[in-house]
Write an enzyme that holds these catalytic residues in place. Structure first.
Site, PDB file in Angstrom:
ATOM      1  N   LYS A 257     -40.682 -26.917   9.141  1.00 34.48           N
ATOM      2  CA  LYS A 257     -40.447 -27.981   8.045  1.00 34.48           C
ATOM      3  C   LYS A 257     -40.090 -29.337   8.746  1.00 34.48           C
ATOM      4  O   LYS A 257     -39.166 -29.202   9.684  1.00 34.48           O
ATOM      5  CB  LYS A 257     -39.197 -27.496   6.940  1.00 34.48           C
ATOM      6  CG  LYS A 257     -39.000 -28.756   6.169  1.00 34.48           C
ATOM      7  CD  LYS A 257     -37.748 -28.296   5.149  1.00 34.48           C
ATOM      8  CE  LYS A 257     -37.075 -29.244   4.449  1.00 34.48           C
ATOM      9  NZ  LYS A 257     -36.153 -28.950   3.474  1.00 34.48           N
ATOM     10  N   ASP A 262     -34.022 -36.025   4.326  1.00 34.97           N
ATOM     11  CA  ASP A 262     -33.990 -35.854   2.890  1.00 34.97           C
ATOM     12  C   ASP A 262     -32.883 -36.376   1.955  1.00 34.97           C
ATOM     13  O   ASP A 262     -31.946 -35.805   1.938  1.00 34.97           O
ATOM     14  CB  ASP A 262     -34.052 -34.298   2.945  1.00 34.97           C
ATOM     15  CG  ASP A 262     -34.014 -33.557   1.492  1.00 34.97           C
ATOM     16  OD1 ASP A 262     -34.473 -34.189   0.325  1.00 34.97           O
ATOM     17  OD2 ASP A 262     -33.808 -32.319   1.156  1.00 34.97           O
ATOM     18  N   LYS A 269     -29.666 -36.756  -3.904  1.00 34.31           N
ATOM     19  CA  LYS A 269     -28.677 -35.909  -3.414  1.00 34.31           C
ATOM     20  C   LYS A 269     -27.241 -36.753  -3.658  1.00 34.31           C
ATOM     21  O   LYS A 269     -27.362 -38.071  -3.473  1.00 34.31           O
ATOM     22  CB  LYS A 269     -28.666 -35.574  -1.951  1.00 34.31           C
ATOM     23  CG  LYS A 269     -29.558 -34.525  -1.796  1.00 34.31           C
ATOM     24  CD  LYS A 269     -29.742 -34.136  -0.087  1.00 34.31           C
ATOM     25  CE  LYS A 269     -30.818 -33.097  -0.063  1.00 34.31           C
ATOM     26  NZ  LYS A 269     -30.573 -31.730  -0.381  1.00 34.31           N
ATOM     27  N   ASP A 280     -33.044 -32.351   8.646  1.00 33.86           N
ATOM     28  CA  ASP A 280     -33.996 -31.644   7.806  1.00 33.86           C
ATOM     29  C   ASP A 280     -35.376 -31.283   8.489  1.00 33.86           C
ATOM     30  O   ASP A 280     -36.191 -30.689   7.839  1.00 33.86           O
ATOM     31  CB  ASP A 280     -34.160 -32.261   6.463  1.00 33.86           C
ATOM     32  CG  ASP A 280     -34.347 -31.313   5.290  1.00 33.86           C
ATOM     33  OD1 ASP A 280     -34.275 -29.915   5.514  1.00 33.86           O
ATOM     34  OD2 ASP A 280     -35.014 -31.591   4.332  1.00 33.86           O
ATOM     35  N   ASP A 339     -35.963 -32.674  -5.163  1.00 32.09           N
ATOM     36  CA  ASP A 339     -35.150 -32.133  -3.747  1.00 32.09           C
ATOM     37  C   ASP A 339     -35.552 -30.784  -3.009  1.00 32.09           C
ATOM     38  O   ASP A 339     -35.258 -30.510  -2.228  1.00 32.09           O
ATOM     39  CB  ASP A 339     -33.626 -32.161  -4.283  1.00 32.09           C
ATOM     40  CG  ASP A 339     -32.788 -32.313  -3.117  1.00 32.09           C
ATOM     41  OD1 ASP A 339     -33.165 -32.409  -1.849  1.00 32.09           O
ATOM     42  OD2 ASP A 339     -31.404 -31.915  -3.133  1.00 32.09           O
ATOM     43  N   GLU A 341     -38.252 -29.940  -1.870  1.00 33.14           N
ATOM     44  CA  GLU A 341     -39.398 -30.737  -1.320  1.00 33.14           C
ATOM     45  C   GLU A 341     -39.997 -30.165  -0.056  1.00 33.14           C
ATOM     46  O   GLU A 341     -41.152 -29.825   0.200  1.00 33.14           O
ATOM     47  CB  GLU A 341     -39.054 -32.102  -0.683  1.00 33.14           C
ATOM     48  CG  GLU A 341     -38.707 -32.354   0.568  1.00 33.14           C
ATOM     49  CD  GLU A 341     -37.153 -31.721   0.901  1.00 33.14           C
ATOM     50  OE1 GLU A 341     -36.508 -31.376  -0.166  1.00 33.14           O
ATOM     51  OE2 GLU A 341     -36.747 -31.413   1.809  1.00 33.14           O
ATOM     52  N   ARG A 343     -40.395 -26.787   0.250  1.00 28.50           N
ATOM     53  CA  ARG A 343     -41.627 -25.767   0.189  1.00 28.50           C
ATOM     54  C   ARG A 343     -42.849 -26.401  -0.255  1.00 28.50           C
ATOM     55  O   ARG A 343     -43.765 -25.882   0.060  1.00 28.50           O
ATOM     56  CB  ARG A 343     -40.937 -25.010  -1.237  1.00 28.50           C
ATOM     57  CG  ARG A 343     -40.712 -25.824  -2.376  1.00 28.50           C
ATOM     58  CD  ARG A 343     -39.834 -24.904  -3.395  1.00 28.50           C
ATOM     59  NE  ARG A 343     -38.384 -24.952  -2.941  1.00 28.50           N
ATOM     60  CZ  ARG A 343     -37.268 -24.295  -3.414  1.00 28.50           C
ATOM     61  NH1 ARG A 343     -37.715 -23.638  -4.753  1.00 28.50           N
ATOM     62  NH2 ARG A 343     -36.129 -24.362  -3.155  1.00 28.50           N
TER      63      ARG A 343
END
Ligand code: BES
Ligand code: MN
Ligand code: ZN
Length: 485
Positions: A257, A262, A269, A280, A339, A341, A343
């Site tokens: 990933k 993020d 967030k 991230d 959020d 994101e 996956r």
């Protein structure tokens, strides 16, 4: 830093010419360390200056009969590699600020010193002397440690040398991962990650291909591009191939990933700690680090790294809650929470992995806060329906001192991903969030031998020592090497 296995001459440890001698005392009973050291150690213990307790160290200067001007005693609970790593970590804190350039390390294991011990020593020294400087010119000068010699017998020499070589390669991979992840998101962008992959390709025999937004659109990566669309920063889909085995040998594939920041997107967030979402891309960083370590060791495997990389930002172009997108697999996804994101970018990478006809695929992702709640910061979450693959990864984690813990993937957990408007929803309710995230990914890995590592709790540390850990490069490298064997 350079490492070597050193068999001392007649004078033993005391005769070794180094700037510092670290003596690892093992176990509860006062151990048999060589002569001039034994007296000093014995009285230090008797006088209470050195307690046989974890983390305790004692530094002495100018010991009579000892060539090294500094002697650092440090304690290990037992003769395991894990205990040794902790002991050396405590010891290195004592010498890294001083003028020690050459460190000799004697371990009173009372048994054989093996490759795992040597590897643990390298990990502790590399970890303890790592210093982030890229965007902090005022950082204190880096430790001057250039050379570390692990003292061993002739009989132990080959195993120790092999452990040092493996440890050195892993440490370099870990450092690369930390350097990438620690860089702020305005430096470590998707293009920066692509550049790092290209750099690796130059130094080692890797082949790197980088897909841009247009390429990904042509392929039909609708889920990946839905995340990327909110940002001005161009996305990159990185394919890095290491060929160490025959051409026809099915490759291992690592999918990392690579969200370089993020914010959560429209499902934004909260502000506190949002800065940590620069980490991230820790999964992506671990893929680059593992490629480096594996290539450096010249492992006889074929290994391919896939890194979908973009930012997750709110803007007038961002994907919105309720939007439905079509993934590379052709299946549609209702994005209920922008959020979730990770996956979305990973599912397209997993579908892409199918065309590589892999022997196994492992994705690595800072995927869920729920995994941090479940496992804390010590063990990464491991998810797989394949018992053999899961066992191999867990065993690699134990060997590498980079442990994981297997989590369930029962089909009952999948129910919550049903959507009235698409083939699948990207989130379920809060309960079991790490597992439902894994179940989402599993839907896109049905034709693969697949496992997922959730490293949200292990890829970085918060608080005073905030920074990337480089995990799970050690686990992954051990796993890849074991597949080659
Ligand atoms: N990158 C985060 C996961 C994360 C959170 C890692 C905290 C480390 C610390 C991920 O993209 C995310 O935001 N996940 C959401 C999923 C939720 C919306 C279902 C989460 O964990 O809150
Ligand atoms: Mn997120
Ligand atoms: Zn994320």
């Amino acid at each position: 830093m350079d490492f070597n296995a050193l068999t001392p001459g007649k004078a033993g440890w005391a005769g070794v010419a180094a700037d510092a001698l670290m003596v690892v005392v093992v176990g509860e009973t006062v151990p048999a360390v060589p002569a001039p050291l034994a007296a000093a150690l014995g009285s230090a213990i008797a006088d209470g200056d050195f307690a046989l307790k974890e983390g305790r160290t004692l530094t002495l200067r100018g010991l009579a009969g000892v060539k090294a001007p500094r002697v650092v005693f440090t304690w290990a609970a037992d003769a395991s590699a894990k205990a040794l790593r902790k002991a050396v970590a405590a010891g290195v804190a004592q010498i890294k600020v001083g003028g020690t350039k050459h460190l000799a390390l004697g371990v009173a294991v009372g048994g054989e010193l093996g490759a795992a011990h040597a590897e643990a020593v390298v990990a502790a020294l590399a970890d303890g002397t790592y210093l982030y400087r890229a965007t902090k010119p005022s950082a204190s000068a880096p430790p001057r440690l250039l050379q570390a010699s692990v003292l061993c017998s002739k009989a132990e020499h080959a195993a120790v040398a092999a452990g040092l070589a493996r440890g050195r390669a892993i440490a370099a991979g870990v450092e690369l991962a930390r350097e990438c992840a620690n860089r702020p998101a305005n430096v470590c962008t998707p293009s920066y990650l692509a550049e790092q992959a290209r750099k690796l390709a130059k130094s080692y025999a890797l082949k790197v291909e980088v897909l841009d937004r247009k390429d990904c659109a042509k392929l039909g990566m609708g889920a990946f591009l839905a995340v990327a669309q909110g940002s001005e920063e161009p996305p990159r889909f990185i394919v890095a191939r290491y060929q160490g085995a025959a051409k026809g040998t099915a490759p291992l594939v690592l999918v990392g990933k690579g969200i370089t920041f993020d914010s959560g997107g429209i499902s934004i967030k909260p502000a506190p700690e949002m800065d940590e979402m620069k980490f991230d891309m820790g999964g992506a960083a671990s893929v680059l680090g593992t490629l480096r370590a594996v290539a450096e060791l010249g492992a006889k495997v074929n290994l391919i790294g896939l890194i979908p990389s973009c930012e997750n930002l709110p803007s007038g172009r961002s994907v919105k809650p309720g939007d439905v997108v079509t993934s590379l697999s052709g299946r549609t996804i209702e994005i209920l929470n922008t959020d979730a994101e990770g996956r979305l970018i990973l599912c397209d990478a997993l579908t892409y992995a199918e065309r590589l006809k892999p022997a196994a695929v492992v994705d690595i992702a800072t995927l869920t806060g729920a995994c941090v709640i479940a496992l804390g910061h010590h063990r990464s979450g491991l998810f797989s329906a394949d018992d053999a693959l899961a066992a191999d990864l867990l065993a690699a984690g134990e060997r590498a001192l980079d442990p994981a813990w297997r989590m369930p993937v029962d089909d009952e957990y999948d129910e919550v991903l049903k959507s009235n408007f698409a083939d699948v929803a990207n989130v379920g309710p809060r309960a079991g969030g790490a597992i439902t995230a894994a179940k989402f990914l599993q839907r896109f890995a049905k034709d693969l031998r697949w496992a997922h590592l959730d490293i949200a709790g292990t890829a970085w540390r918060s608080g005073k020592d905030k920074g990337a850990t480089g995990r799970p490069v050690a686990l992954l490298t051990h796993w890849v090497l074991a597949q080659a064997a």
